[in-house]
Design a protein around this motif. Structure first.
Motif, PDB file in Angstrom:
ATOM      1  N   GLU A  35     -30.980 -28.240   1.994  1.00 16.68           N
ATOM      2  CA  GLU A  35     -32.271 -27.765   1.525  1.00 16.68           C
ATOM      3  C   GLU A  35     -33.342 -28.040   2.582  1.00 16.68           C
ATOM      4  O   GLU A  35     -33.547 -29.185   2.986  1.00 16.68           O
ATOM      5  CB  GLU A  35     -32.630 -28.428   0.195  1.00 16.68           C
ATOM      6  CG  GLU A  35     -31.630 -28.047  -0.898  1.00 16.68           C
ATOM      7  CD  GLU A  35     -31.858 -28.784  -2.201  1.00 16.68           C
ATOM      8  OE1 GLU A  35     -32.876 -29.513  -2.327  1.00 16.68           O
ATOM      9  OE2 GLU A  35     -31.001 -28.649  -3.090  1.00 16.68           O
ATOM     10  N   PRO A  36     -34.046 -26.973   3.018  1.00 17.89           N
ATOM     11  CA  PRO A  36     -35.047 -27.118   4.084  1.00 17.89           C
ATOM     12  C   PRO A  36     -36.107 -28.179   3.805  1.00 17.89           C
ATOM     13  O   PRO A  36     -36.507 -28.901   4.717  1.00 17.89           O
ATOM     14  CB  PRO A  36     -35.679 -25.729   4.180  1.00 17.89           C
ATOM     15  CG  PRO A  36     -34.663 -24.804   3.630  1.00 17.89           C
ATOM     16  CD  PRO A  36     -33.911 -25.581   2.588  1.00 17.89           C
ATOM     17  N   GLU A  37     -36.539 -28.312   2.554  1.00 16.66           N
ATOM     18  CA  GLU A  37     -37.591 -29.293   2.275  1.00 16.66           C
ATOM     19  C   GLU A  37     -37.105 -30.718   2.542  1.00 16.66           C
ATOM     20  O   GLU A  37     -37.888 -31.585   2.904  1.00 16.66           O
ATOM     21  CB  GLU A  37     -38.143 -29.154   0.853  1.00 16.66           C
ATOM     22  CG  GLU A  37     -37.144 -29.422  -0.240  1.00 16.66           C
ATOM     23  CD  GLU A  37     -36.375 -28.193  -0.709  1.00 16.66           C
ATOM     24  OE1 GLU A  37     -35.783 -28.271  -1.803  1.00 16.66           O
ATOM     25  OE2 GLU A  37     -36.353 -27.173  -0.006  1.00 16.66           O
ATOM     26  N   HIS A  38     -35.808 -30.970   2.385  1.00 12.06           N
ATOM     27  CA  HIS A  38     -35.259 -32.285   2.724  1.00 12.06           C
ATOM     28  C   HIS A  38     -35.093 -32.428   4.237  1.00 12.06           C
ATOM     29  O   HIS A  38     -35.452 -33.445   4.817  1.00 12.06           O
ATOM     30  CB  HIS A  38     -33.915 -32.511   2.035  1.00 12.06           C
ATOM     31  CG  HIS A  38     -34.012 -32.691   0.559  1.00 12.06           C
ATOM     32  ND1 HIS A  38     -34.859 -33.598  -0.030  1.00 12.06           N
ATOM     33  CD2 HIS A  38     -33.364 -32.080  -0.456  1.00 12.06           C
ATOM     34  CE1 HIS A  38     -34.729 -33.534  -1.341  1.00 12.06           C
ATOM     35  NE2 HIS A  38     -33.823 -32.620  -1.628  1.00 12.06           N
ATOM     36  N   LYS A  40     -36.691 -31.125   6.638  1.00 13.41           N
ATOM     37  CA  LYS A  40     -37.973 -31.313   7.315  1.00 13.41           C
ATOM     38  C   LYS A  40     -38.420 -32.770   7.285  1.00 13.41           C
ATOM     39  O   LYS A  40     -39.232 -33.189   8.101  1.00 13.41           O
ATOM     40  CB  LYS A  40     -39.049 -30.434   6.674  1.00 13.41           C
ATOM     41  CG  LYS A  40     -38.934 -28.980   7.042  1.00 13.41           C
ATOM     42  CD  LYS A  40     -40.061 -28.193   6.418  1.00 13.41           C
ATOM     43  CE  LYS A  40     -40.389 -27.017   7.314  1.00 13.41           C
ATOM     44  NZ  LYS A  40     -41.636 -26.378   6.966  1.00 13.41           N
ATOM     45  N   ARG A  41     -37.870 -33.552   6.369  1.00 12.20           N
ATOM     46  CA  ARG A  41     -38.258 -34.954   6.232  1.00 12.20           C
ATOM     47  C   ARG A  41     -37.468 -35.881   7.151  1.00 12.20           C
ATOM     48  O   ARG A  41     -37.872 -37.024   7.347  1.00 12.20           O
ATOM     49  CB  ARG A  41     -38.092 -35.401   4.782  1.00 12.20           C
ATOM     50  CG  ARG A  41     -39.025 -34.649   3.844  1.00 12.20           C
ATOM     51  CD  ARG A  41     -38.717 -34.906   2.397  1.00 12.20           C
ATOM     52  NE  ARG A  41     -39.061 -36.282   2.004  1.00 12.20           N
ATOM     53  CZ  ARG A  41     -38.756 -36.777   0.821  1.00 12.20           C
ATOM     54  NH1 ARG A  41     -38.127 -36.060  -0.071  1.00 12.20           N
ATOM     55  NH2 ARG A  41     -39.097 -38.019   0.537  1.00 12.20           N
ATOM     56  N   GLU A  49     -41.166 -33.413  15.105  1.00 10.56           N
ATOM     57  CA  GLU A  49     -41.057 -32.954  13.722  1.00 10.56           C
ATOM     58  C   GLU A  49     -40.482 -31.546  13.702  1.00 10.56           C
ATOM     59  O   GLU A  49     -40.230 -30.946  14.742  1.00 10.56           O
ATOM     60  CB  GLU A  49     -42.393 -33.045  12.994  1.00 10.56           C
ATOM     61  CG  GLU A  49     -43.516 -32.274  13.616  1.00 10.56           C
ATOM     62  CD  GLU A  49     -44.842 -32.508  12.883  1.00 10.56           C
ATOM     63  OE1 GLU A  49     -45.599 -31.538  12.784  1.00 10.56           O
ATOM     64  OE2 GLU A  49     -45.103 -33.639  12.433  1.00 10.56           O
ATOM     65  N   CYS A  53     -38.288 -24.227   9.840  1.00  7.99           N
ATOM     66  CA  CYS A  53     -36.969 -24.563   9.282  1.00  7.99           C
ATOM     67  C   CYS A  53     -36.551 -23.442   8.337  1.00  7.99           C
ATOM     68  O   CYS A  53     -36.789 -23.503   7.135  1.00  7.99           O
ATOM     69  CB  CYS A  53     -37.052 -25.906   8.558  1.00  7.99           C
ATOM     70  SG  CYS A  53     -35.487 -26.508   7.916  1.00  7.99           S
ATOM     71  N   ASN A  54     -35.964 -22.389   8.908  1.00  6.64           N
ATOM     72  CA  ASN A  54     -35.534 -21.233   8.113  1.00  6.64           C
ATOM     73  C   ASN A  54     -34.031 -21.320   7.908  1.00  6.64           C
ATOM     74  O   ASN A  54     -33.269 -21.353   8.872  1.00  6.64           O
ATOM     75  CB  ASN A  54     -35.892 -19.935   8.829  1.00  6.64           C
ATOM     76  CG  ASN A  54     -37.390 -19.809   9.040  1.00  6.64           C
ATOM     77  OD1 ASN A  54     -38.172 -20.045   8.124  1.00  6.64           O
ATOM     78  ND2 ASN A  54     -37.793 -19.465  10.247  1.00  6.64           N
ATOM     79  N   TYR A  65     -34.285 -23.205  13.562  1.00  7.83           N
ATOM     80  CA  TYR A  65     -35.331 -24.210  13.430  1.00  7.83           C
ATOM     81  C   TYR A  65     -35.913 -24.588  14.785  1.00  7.83           C
ATOM     82  O   TYR A  65     -35.328 -24.329  15.831  1.00  7.83           O
ATOM     83  CB  TYR A  65     -34.820 -25.454  12.699  1.00  7.83           C
ATOM     84  CG  TYR A  65     -33.703 -26.194  13.400  1.00  7.83           C
ATOM     85  CD1 TYR A  65     -33.970 -27.278  14.219  1.00  7.83           C
ATOM     86  CD2 TYR A  65     -32.377 -25.824  13.223  1.00  7.83           C
ATOM     87  CE1 TYR A  65     -32.945 -27.973  14.848  1.00  7.83           C
ATOM     88  CE2 TYR A  65     -31.343 -26.511  13.839  1.00  7.83           C
ATOM     89  CZ  TYR A  65     -31.638 -27.580  14.653  1.00  7.83           C
ATOM     90  OH  TYR A  65     -30.627 -28.263  15.270  1.00  7.83           O
TER      91      TYR A  65
END
Length: 170
Positions: A35-38, A40-41, A49, A53-54, A65
């Motif tokens: 999952e992109p939202e994870h 990115k962290r 950073e 992130c596609n 990315y």
């Protein structure tokens, strides 16, 4: 210090094997890779950073990315590194197989750079998961080229970031 340091070794001159145990059940750890939202962290090295992130997480799908240096104290400040991953096989929550490429912002693959096939295995240890990454390069020279570019240091920092996120999510 945590006792879950990454262990790395080279096998048969062109395989880079990395292993680390995370204090999280396999199903949950696998989610942090899909999952992109994870991603990115945690998917970056120190001072970098992931502004782009596609991801299309399926066999044949692409993850394109950009990692960008945001640390003004690093000589790479402002630099971008684009990558393209093409997923070959996904067996949730056990394994992800993909080809890893350097690319540009449009997703064009840089053919002059090494492009390993990577197999990520998520081994169920109950409340923990052993992550094993096996990168197959086309030659010993290709593997040495990315090692000379700082691959091990970068992966160590990235996997450390994952460990910090795992601890935060507990």
């Amino acid at each position: 210090m945590p006792n879950n340091k990454m262990v790395s070794r080279v096998e048969k001159e062109r395989f880079l094997v990395l292993e680390r145990v995370y204090d999280m059940p396999r199903d949950q750890l696998f989610q942090l890779f899909k999952e992109p939202e994870h991603l990115k962290r945690w998917w970056s090295t120190d001072g970098w950073e992931l502004p782009v992130c596609n991801m299309d997480f399926r066999p044949g799908g692409v993850w394109h990315y950009c990692m960008k240096c945001v640390d003004k104290n690093q000589e790479e400040y402002g630099m971008e590194s684009w990558n393209k991953t093409i997923y070959k096989d996904i067996i949730e929550p056990e394994k992800i197989v993909y080809n890893d490429y350097f690319s540009d912002a449009e997703g064009n693959i840089n053919e002059s750079m090494p492009s390993p096939e990577v197999t990520m295995e998520f081994i169920d240890l109950g409340s923990q998961t052993k992550l094993v990454s096996r990168s197959e390069f086309d030659s010993a020279d290709s593997l040495q080229a990315v090692l000379d570019m700082g691959l091990l240091e970068g992966i160590t920092q990235t996997w450390n970031n994952l460990d910090v996120l795992v601890e935060r999510l507990k």
